[in-house]
Design an enzyme around this catalytic site. Structure first.
Site, PDB file in Angstrom:
ATOM      1  N   ASP A 192      -3.694 -18.037   1.876  1.00 57.47           N
ATOM      2  CA  ASP A 192      -4.587 -19.070   1.472  1.00 57.47           C
ATOM      3  C   ASP A 192      -4.826 -20.314   2.182  1.00 57.47           C
ATOM      4  O   ASP A 192      -6.229 -20.410   1.572  1.00 57.47           O
ATOM      5  CB  ASP A 192      -3.686 -19.965   0.206  1.00 57.47           C
ATOM      6  CG  ASP A 192      -2.328 -20.534   0.765  1.00 57.47           C
ATOM      7  OD1 ASP A 192      -2.278 -20.438   1.667  1.00 57.47           O
ATOM      8  OD2 ASP A 192      -2.074 -21.510  -0.504  1.00 57.47           O
ATOM      9  N   LYS A 217       2.797 -15.675   3.961  1.00 56.39           N
ATOM     10  CA  LYS A 217       2.893 -16.737   2.602  1.00 56.39           C
ATOM     11  C   LYS A 217       4.459 -16.734   2.651  1.00 56.39           C
ATOM     12  O   LYS A 217       4.998 -16.921   1.826  1.00 56.39           O
ATOM     13  CB  LYS A 217       2.260 -15.829   1.871  1.00 56.39           C
ATOM     14  CG  LYS A 217       2.132 -17.019   0.236  1.00 56.39           C
ATOM     15  CD  LYS A 217       1.069 -17.847   0.589  1.00 56.39           C
ATOM     16  CE  LYS A 217       1.330 -19.147  -1.169  1.00 56.39           C
ATOM     17  NZ  LYS A 217       0.949 -20.189  -0.410  1.00 56.39           N
ATOM     18  N   TYR A 243       0.436  -1.117  -0.401  1.00 56.28           N
ATOM     19  CA  TYR A 243       0.193   0.407  -0.176  1.00 56.28           C
ATOM     20  C   TYR A 243       0.676   1.370  -0.386  1.00 56.28           C
ATOM     21  O   TYR A 243      -0.061   2.211   0.516  1.00 56.28           O
ATOM     22  CB  TYR A 243      -1.093   0.458   1.272  1.00 56.28           C
ATOM     23  CG  TYR A 243      -2.258  -1.084   1.437  1.00 56.28           C
ATOM     24  CD1 TYR A 243      -2.088  -2.466   0.608  1.00 56.28           C
ATOM     25  CD2 TYR A 243      -3.430  -0.923   0.892  1.00 56.28           C
ATOM     26  CE1 TYR A 243      -2.722  -3.401   1.018  1.00 56.28           C
ATOM     27  CE2 TYR A 243      -4.411  -1.217   0.700  1.00 56.28           C
ATOM     28  CZ  TYR A 243      -4.169  -2.218   0.603  1.00 56.28           C
ATOM     29  OH  TYR A 243      -4.875  -4.058   0.299  1.00 56.28           O
TER      30      TYR A 243
END
Ligand SMILES: NC(=O)c1ccc[n+]([C@@H]2O[C@H](COP(=O)([O-])OP(=O)(O)OC[C@H]3O[C@@H](n4cnc5c(N)ncnc54)[C@H](O)[C@@H]3O)[C@@H](O)[C@H]2O)c1
Length: 348
Positions: A217, A184, A133
Site C-alpha cells: 500500500d 504485505k 494466479y
C-alpha cells in the site's frame, strides 16, 4: 545464427500492434524468421481449443522467442481462452520472471510533479507462476446468500528464491543500485514472512546492491509521490500486476509499457502490458509503441544491437509530438509505424 520467432498476435489490438511490430522487424533485415500462430479467441470459439501440449512443445523446441500481442474478446466474458493460452504459456514454460520497465520517455507524459532533473526509471520484476494466479480455491453454496468463495495465495521457497535472486542478478547486469521487496508482511504473515526471510538471505549475497522493504500500500502511494525512490522492485504476482499499471499511469499509459516473461532455461515470451482494448480495436487507433519497445526487449535478449535504435526512434517521436491519440497526437497506428520505420532504417 538464424533466430526463429513464434508470433502470437492474439485478439483485438494485439493483432494490430503485432502486425506493425513485424513490419518494423522486417525493415531491420535481420537474420530472423518468424511464424504466426492463431492461438486466439476465434479458434477458441470455433474449435474449443486454446493451446495444446504438442503445440507448446513445438514452440519450446523450434523457436528462440515468442512475440505476443494480447488476448481478450467480449464474446468470451470469462476470458477462459486467455487462461488456456497465455497462462498456460507462462506456467508450463515456467516463465517465472515478468520484467516490466517503467521508464519516462518524455517529461510531458507524466501526470505527476517531478522536481527538476528528476525522471522515472525503474523496473518491476514480478513473480509470474505462483500467488493468486494459480486458480487454487473454490466456492461453496454458490449463488446463495451463504456463498463462500476462496482464492488461495501460494508461494514456494523455490519460487520466491529464484525471483529474488533474478532481481539481484538483473540489478547487477543492468548496473542498477537497489532492489526493493514489496509485499504485505504485516497482514499476510505466512507468505510475507517467507518472502522477507528469503529476501534477507539472498540480499546478503549481493553486498554491492542496496536492499529495502516496502508494504504494497505504501509502495502504491510512493510510486506516485516519490517514484525516484525505486530502482528494481521485486514482488509477487498480484502486487506486481497492480503496481505495473500504476507504473503505466505515471509514464504515459498502457500504450507504452512492455514486458518480458523469462526463464533463462527456456524461450522468453515478450508482450506489451496492455490488453486487447476492444473499445478501440479495428480503428487503426492503437498505440503500437509498447509493441515496438517489446520487440526491442526481445532483440536485446537475443543479442541484437538494433534494440537501441528502436527505443531511440520511439523517444524521438514522443519528443516531437508524433504520437497516436492516447498520447495527445493524431497519428494512426499505421502512420506512426511508418515514421518509426523511417527513423530506424536511416540509422542502419
Ligand atoms: N496480457 C494480456 O493479454 C491482457 C492484459 C490485460 C487485459 N487483457 C484483456 O484485454 C481485454 C480488455 O481489457 P482492459 O480494457 O481491462 O485493458 P486494456 O489494456 O485492453 O485497455 C485499457 C484501456 O487502455 C486503452 N489502451 C490499451 N492499450 C492501448 C494502446 N496500445 N493504445 C491506445 N490505448 C490503449 C484501451 O483503449 C482501454 O481504454 C480484456 O479481455 C482483458 O482480460 C489481456
Amino acid at each position: 545464427m538464424k533466430h526463429r520467432i513464434a508470433v502470437i498476435p492474439g485478439d483485438g489490438i494485439g493483432i494490430e500492434v503485432v502486425e506493425q511490430g513485424l513490419r518494423l522487424l522486417d525493415s531491420l533485415k535481420l537474420d530472423i524468421s518468424y511464424q504466426k500462430f492463431n492461438y486466439d479467441a476465434n479458434r477458441w470459439l470455433e474449435e474449443g481449443v486454446g493451446l495444446t501440449d504438442s503445440e507448446l512443445e513445438n514452440l519450446k523446441e523450434n523457436f528462440d522467442a515468442i512475440y505476443f500481442g494480447a488476448l481478450g474478446d467480449p464474446r468470451i466474458p470469462d476470458s477462459n481462452h486467455a487462461r488456456q493460452i497465455l497462462l498456460k504459456l507462462r506456467f508450463d514454460l515456467d516463465l517465472f520472471a515478468n520484467v516490466r520497465p517503467i521508464k519516462l520517455l518524455n517529461p510531458d507524459l507524466t501526470p505527476i510533479k517531478l522536481s527538476s532533473g528528476q525522471t522515472i526509471d525503474c523496473v518491476i520484476i514480478r513473480e509470474n507462476t505462483e500467488d493468486l494466479y494459480r486458480g487454487i480455491g473454490g466456492s461453496f453454496k454458490e449463488g446463495t446468500v451463504d456463498e463462500i468463495a476462496t482464492d488461495q495465495r501460494i508461494h514456494s521457497y523455490k519460487g520466491v528464491e529464484r525471483i529474488i535472486r533474478y532481481a539481484f542478478e538483473f540489478a547487477i547486469k543492468h548496473n542498477r543500485k537497489k532492489v526493493t521487496l514489496v509485499d504485505k508482511v504485516n497482514v499476510l504473515i505466512y507468505g510475507g514472512s517467507l518472502w522477507n526471510r528469503v529476501f534477507e538471505e539472498v540480499a546478503e549475497q549481493y553486498p554491492d546492491i542496496e536492499s529495502d522493504y516496502m508494504h504494497i500500500d505504501v509502495a502504491a502511494m510512493r510510486m506516485v509521490t516519490d517514484v525516484h525512490l525505486f530502482d528494481v522492485i521485486v514482488t509477487s504476482n498480484m502486487f506486481g500486476d497492480i503496481l505495473s499499471d500504476i507504473g503505466a499511469g505515471i509514464v504515459g499509459g498502457l500504450g507504452l509499457l512492455s514486458s518480458a516473461n523469462i526463464n533463462t532455461e527456456t524461450i522468453g515470451l515478450y508482450e506489451p502490458v496492455h490488453g486487447s482494448a476492444p473499445d478501440i480495436a479495428g480503428k487503426n487507433q492503437a498505440n503500437p509503441m509498447a509493441a515496438f519497445i517489446t520487440l526491442s526487449m526481445m532483440l536485446a535478449d537475443l543479442g541484437y544491437p538494433h534494440a537501441q535504435l528502436i527505443s531511440a526512434a520511439v523517444e524521438e517521436c514522443i519528443r516531437d509530438g508524433l504520437t497516436t491519440v492516447d498520447l495527445g497526437g493524431d497519428l494512426t497506428t499505421h502512420d506512426i509505424t511508418d515514421i518509426i520505420i523511417d527513423k530506424v532504417t536511416k540509422q542502419l
